[in-house]
Design a protein around this motif. Structure first.
Motif, short mmCIF file in Angstrom:
data_model
loop_
_atom_site.label_atom_id
_atom_site.label_comp_id
_atom_site.label_asym_id
_atom_site.label_seq_id
_atom_site.Cartn_x
_atom_site.Cartn_y
_atom_site.Cartn_z
N ARG A 257 24.18 -81.30 4.33
CA ARG A 257 24.87 -79.81 6.08
C ARG A 257 26.08 -79.84 6.09
O ARG A 257 26.16 -79.11 6.69
CB ARG A 257 24.16 -80.67 6.80
CG ARG A 257 24.15 -80.69 8.28
CD ARG A 257 23.42 -81.52 8.90
NE ARG A 257 23.92 -83.38 9.24
CZ ARG A 257 23.44 -84.05 9.29
NH1 ARG A 257 22.27 -83.94 8.27
NH2 ARG A 257 23.80 -85.34 8.73
N GLU A 258 26.80 -81.09 5.83
CA GLU A 258 27.98 -80.46 5.71
C GLU A 258 28.10 -79.12 4.79
O GLU A 258 29.26 -78.20 4.93
CB GLU A 258 28.97 -81.79 4.80
CG GLU A 258 28.74 -82.94 5.56
CD GLU A 258 29.64 -83.77 5.59
OE1 GLU A 258 30.03 -83.95 4.36
OE2 GLU A 258 29.67 -85.12 6.44
N GLU A 261 27.48 -75.79 6.61
CA GLU A 261 28.27 -75.84 8.15
C GLU A 261 29.32 -74.93 7.37
O GLU A 261 29.96 -73.80 8.16
CB GLU A 261 28.77 -77.34 9.01
CG GLU A 261 27.41 -77.62 9.12
CD GLU A 261 26.85 -78.71 9.69
OE1 GLU A 261 29.08 -79.70 10.21
OE2 GLU A 261 26.41 -79.59 10.27
N GLU A 262 29.95 -75.61 6.94
CA GLU A 262 31.08 -75.24 6.17
C GLU A 262 30.98 -73.44 5.20
O GLU A 262 31.70 -72.47 5.28
CB GLU A 262 31.51 -75.76 4.97
CG GLU A 262 33.27 -74.80 4.64
CD GLU A 262 34.50 -74.64 5.39
OE1 GLU A 262 35.55 -73.83 5.29
OE2 GLU A 262 34.25 -76.21 6.60
N ILE A 264 28.67 -71.31 6.54
CA ILE A 264 28.30 -71.00 7.33
C ILE A 264 29.24 -69.62 8.29
O ILE A 264 29.55 -68.80 8.53
CB ILE A 264 27.42 -71.15 8.27
CG1 ILE A 264 26.33 -71.26 7.64
CG2 ILE A 264 27.13 -70.77 9.35
CD1 ILE A 264 25.12 -72.47 8.18
N ARG A 265 30.53 -71.13 8.58
CA ARG A 265 31.82 -70.49 9.14
C ARG A 265 32.40 -69.44 8.14
O ARG A 265 32.91 -67.85 8.86
CB ARG A 265 32.53 -71.09 9.47
CG ARG A 265 32.50 -72.33 10.31
CD ARG A 265 33.25 -73.26 11.23
NE ARG A 265 33.50 -74.62 9.65
CZ ARG A 265 32.93 -75.47 9.50
NH1 ARG A 265 32.09 -76.11 10.56
NH2 ARG A 265 33.26 -75.85 9.02
N LEU A 447 21.63 -70.20 7.84
CA LEU A 447 21.27 -70.36 9.37
C LEU A 447 19.77 -71.12 8.69
O LEU A 447 19.55 -72.44 9.57
CB LEU A 447 21.39 -69.57 10.15
CG LEU A 447 22.51 -68.97 10.88
CD1 LEU A 447 22.87 -67.86 11.42
CD2 LEU A 447 23.19 -69.72 11.07
N LEU A 450 20.40 -74.61 6.43
CA LEU A 450 21.32 -75.81 7.67
C LEU A 450 20.20 -76.13 8.44
O LEU A 450 19.76 -76.99 8.97
CB LEU A 450 22.06 -74.95 8.50
CG LEU A 450 22.84 -75.70 9.68
CD1 LEU A 450 23.04 -77.10 8.70
CD2 LEU A 450 23.74 -75.12 10.44
N LYS A 451 19.14 -75.02 9.50
CA LYS A 451 17.81 -75.84 10.19
C LYS A 451 17.39 -76.49 9.30
O LYS A 451 16.45 -77.29 10.36
CB LYS A 451 16.99 -73.97 10.77
CG LYS A 451 18.02 -73.64 11.61
CD LYS A 451 16.96 -72.29 12.40
CE LYS A 451 17.74 -71.25 13.70
NZ LYS A 451 17.26 -70.71 13.83
N SER A 454 18.43 -79.82 8.65
CA SER A 454 18.47 -80.65 9.75
C SER A 454 17.50 -81.23 10.33
O SER A 454 17.79 -82.19 10.65
CB SER A 454 19.15 -79.94 10.87
OG SER A 454 20.70 -79.21 10.10
#
Length: 804
Positions: A257-258, A261-262, A264-265, A447, A450-451, A454
């Motif tokens: 997950r971490e 997120e990185e 995706i940014r 995205l 990540l969903k 999560s």
């Protein structure tokens, strides 16, 4: 193999037709000498190996027993270890491949499944898991002394004293096993505590992981001197493995997950930058983008190209129709379907029919006929006018199609140049567009992933489960006394057989009846079984042929007598000598037993003890030896004075007499031949001479030249092959060749087959109790008479001779 004929020297002092016949027979005898290298090559003979092992069976059994005892003593010195087992089920974990909208499981076949299971097995053996179990159970205590195995077993026995009887019995056996081991095994060295690395290595050695074939089950075995600790370690190991597996999955979800997120940014920033760059480039180069349809110039070119293609098709269709109508206007489809032309043609047809009908009545110049022709011509003109109108219409369509095609072709050419210009300016635009699409796709995928992470982060999936927990073992699993003693016995059997074969290889004695004919090329006249006299009986074994004529010993010499009878067409030689390589090989026993067998046939037999150095026949037959053969050869005596009767009917004896100073000189004189002639003159039909040994002295060689017929006795398992070769070499150097060989003291392992042993009673016999008097003194069966001229070669084996 070289074969030589040796003429035999004349017999000094011999005369008469019997000697001439014997000399003629001996002169035809072939003396065989085996050249070096002409022998058959060595080969593996299983029968020979089996006989060698049977001869040394006591050695084999002794070595096997000793090794078994050593294995037993070694097993008692080992510390008993208890083994506890837990059963795990490890299910398959399918790999997942992320697509744009779906997620599917991929099955890579049995190889991938085996790799996954093997990975889990190696994780169970890992050092990190071992350290975790050691820390959880507190197994590593450097300063604390571990409880003795005996104390632990006694404590467990006390707890089981009030339980199930089976548990009580097992606890009692474990206690006595530990006590016995404490008495025999040395005390352990506890001078210093082991290091942590040594403790982990020892723990890993005590754990064994074995997957069950064709299943997803894995057995985890733990070996420990304390049974309760073994079960506790096995269960703790299974629980720790499951917990480690779950923690590893949770850590992997958080990290994923971490990481997403990185990513995706970073991807979002790239996507925004790509959109800005492509927008700026389109404004600077005046590129009108219609989205999925591309640029406006490209769309125009596409539309004109499609219109040009349709115009070309219309022009080709019009041109084809025009050419068809121009060649045959009336057959054109428009002409055929035209209503006016069809009506004109119908009227013309009726007029032509009336004209043809009236032509037979009126002449052509008749006004009605002229009027009819005018009407027909008028109708033809109208039809032609209609056809020309149709052709003109088709021609007009064709010309219009040509003009439309030309205009569209010019438009396509002008739009193509415009498209090429736009394409030159859109190369960088396309690169920027592809980069934008790629960034957008990566962004959408990240995205979606990540969903999913999560959502599934809080769900812990575990593919490892405990099927059977480890229980406390009742009996030690190692050392296995039966297996160790069995392995020791098997090792002892192997070493014993190896030692037996080594002794057999080093033993140069004659071991088998088959070696006589194969090695020395001599017929085997008799196979005499080893016989022990009855306990308490002091008479010689040879007299068993007289006292027990139905026994095994007498039957074997009766077979040898039969072989001698079949050696020549005239029967057994009237005089023959029995000799051997050395002493103790059974020559005197053979001479006496053969003489008794010939006497049992009703013949008068004279037995002469020619061993003047160590005569033994007077002792065997219990007669005095004040005068004998030496007296006759050295003095002027008559033969009948020296002949003594014996307890055996038809058997007389001439003893060896006093030991002369030089027996060879006496034997070389003419009086030995005179003795044999006088004995035949006295009516003795068979003369058996007990000669001296062949090796060491030359008495037997000189005596053999006088007698010519020689029977060589060989003791099975005692007479060396080199001795037999030396003896035969001495005989053949003197021009002599034995009639055959008698193998004495034969046991089961010395016979060539089992038939003889079965027939005579396992190869050797011990003289049993005396048979009834009538059976004891029963006469031997008479010899089978042979037809005149019958000749049987003296190569009969013992079984054949016995059968005869």
């Amino acid at each position: 193999m070289a074969i030589e004929h040796h003429p035999l020297p004349a017999v000094p002092g011999a005369a008469g037709p019997p000697d001439w016949r014997r000399e003629a027979a001996l002169s035809e005898r072939v003396y065989t000498r085996v050249d070096p290298g002409s022998e058959a090559p060595d080969r593996l003979d299983l029968k020979t190996i089996w006989r060698a092992l049977a001869r040394h069976k006591r050695t084999i059994v002794g070595v096997a027993t000793m090794c078994a005892l050593v294995a037993l003593a070694y097993t008692l010195t080992l510390t008993p270890r208890y083994e506890s087992t837990t059963l795990l089920q490890i299910d398959r974990v399918a790999q997942k491949v992320v697509g744009f909208n779906t997620e599917v499981e991929v099955d890579e076949g049995p190889l991938s499944e085996q790799l996954q299971l093997r990975t889990q097995v190696e994780l169970l053996k890992s050092r990190s898991l071992a350290e975790r179990v050691i820390d959880d159970m507190g197994l590593y205590q450097p300063r604390a002394a571990a409880p003795a195995p005996l104390d632990a077993v006694q404590a467990r026995a006390a707890q089981a004293s009030s339980g199930d009887p089976l548990e009580q019995a097992a606890a009692w056996a474990s206690t006595w096993w530990a006590r016995l081991h404490a008495l025999i095994a040395p005390a352990p060295d506890n001078t210093g505590p082991p290091s942590r690395a040594a403790a982990v290595a020892q723990f890993q050695q005590s754990v064994s992981v074995e997957p069950i074939r064709n299943s997803r089950l894995v057995q985890v075995r733990v070996s420990n001197p304390d049974p309760e600790r073994a079960a506790a370690i096995a269960n703790t190991l299974a629980r720790s493995f499951i917990a480690t597996h779950i923690e590893r999955k949770m850590h992997s979800s958080v990290y994923a997950r971490e990481y997403l997120e990185e990513q995706i940014r970073q991807t979002k920033a790239k996507l925004e930058e790509s959109e800005r760059v492509i927008n700026t480039y389109a404004k600077q180069n005046e590129i009108l983008n219609l989205g999925d349809k591309g640029s406006a110039a490209t769309q125009t070119f596409v539309d004109f190209s499609a219109a040009l293609a349709k115009a070309e098709q219309d022009r080709i269709r019009a041109e084809t129709l025009y050419n068809q109508v121009r060649l045959n206007p009336e057959s054109a489809p428009q002409a055929v379907t035209n209503e006016a032309i069809r009506a004109y043609k119908e009227q013309r047809a009726r007029l032509e029919a009336d004209y043809a009908k009236n032509r037979s009545v009126f002449k052509p110049d008749y006004p009605a006929m002229v009027q009819a022709r005018a009407q027909i011509a008028e109708l033809d003109g109208r039809i032609k006018t209609e056809v020309n109108n149709i052709l003109a219409s088709i021609q007009g369509q064709y010309i219009a199609a040509q003009r439309a095609e030309g205009l569209l072709r010019n438009k396509v050419a002008s739009s193509r140049s415009e498209v090429l210009t736009v394409q030159d300016r859109s190369v960088d635009m396309n690169l920027l567009t592809r980069e934008l699409d790629s960034n957008r796709l990566v962004y959408d995928t990240l995205l979606q992933r990540l969903k999913e992470v999560s959502v599934t982060a809080g769900i812990t999936t575990n593919n490892v489960s405990v099927i059977d927990e480890a229980s406390v073992p009742l009996l030690p699993a190692a050392p296995d006394m039966k297996v160790n003693v069995g392995l020791g016995a098997m090792l002892g059997l192997f070493l014993g057989m190896l030692l037996a074969l080594l002794r057999e290889q080093m033993d140069d004695s004659v071991k088998n009846a088959n070696d006589i004919e194969a090695r020395y090329h001599l017929p085997l006249l008799g196979l005499i079984p080893f016989t022990r006299p009855e306990r308490g009986r002091k008479e010689p074994v040879a007299l068993l042929a007289h006292h027990e004529p139905r026994g095994t010993f007498a039957e074997s010499y009766r077979s040898m007598r039969t072989a001698l009878q079949f050696s020549n067409a005239e029967g057994a030689p009237q005089r023959f000598m029995v000799t051997s390589c050395g002493k103790g090989e059974g020559k005197s026993t053979t001479a006496l037993a053969l003489a008794i067998n010939f006497a049992q046939m009703g013949q008068r037999v004279l037995l002469i003890d020619a061993d003047m150095r160590k005569g033994w026949m007077h002792t065997m037959l219990k007669v005095h030896n004040d005068s004998g053969l030496s007296s006759f050869l050295s003095e002027d005596l008559d033969c009948d004075v020296l002949i003594r009767d014996t307890a055996v009917a038809n058997l007389s004896l001439i003893t060896a007499g006093p030991v002369p100073p030089d027996p060879v000189e006496l034997l070389m004189g003419p009086r030995l031949g005179l003795l044999l002639e006088q004995a035949q003159a006295l009516g003795y039909q068979q003369i058996v001479i007990d000669g001296p040994p062949l090796l060491g002295i030359s008495d037997a060689i000189v005596l053999g030249n006088q007698v010519q017929n020689i029977v060589l006795t060989v003791r099975a398992g005692a007479t060396r092959n080199d001795s037999v070769k030396d003896a035969l070499r001495r005989l053949r150097s003197a021009g002599l060749s034995p009639m055959g060989v008698a193998l004495t003291h034969a046991r089961d392992e010395h016979t060539g087959d089992r038939a003889y042993a079965v027939y005579y009673g396992h190869g050797y016999a011990q003289a049993g109790p005396n048979p009834p008097r009538a059976a004891r003194h029963a006469p031997a069966p008479p010899p089978v008479p042979l037809p005149a001229g019958t000749r049987i070669e003296p190569t009969l084996g013992p079984s054949s001779a016995a059968s005869a």
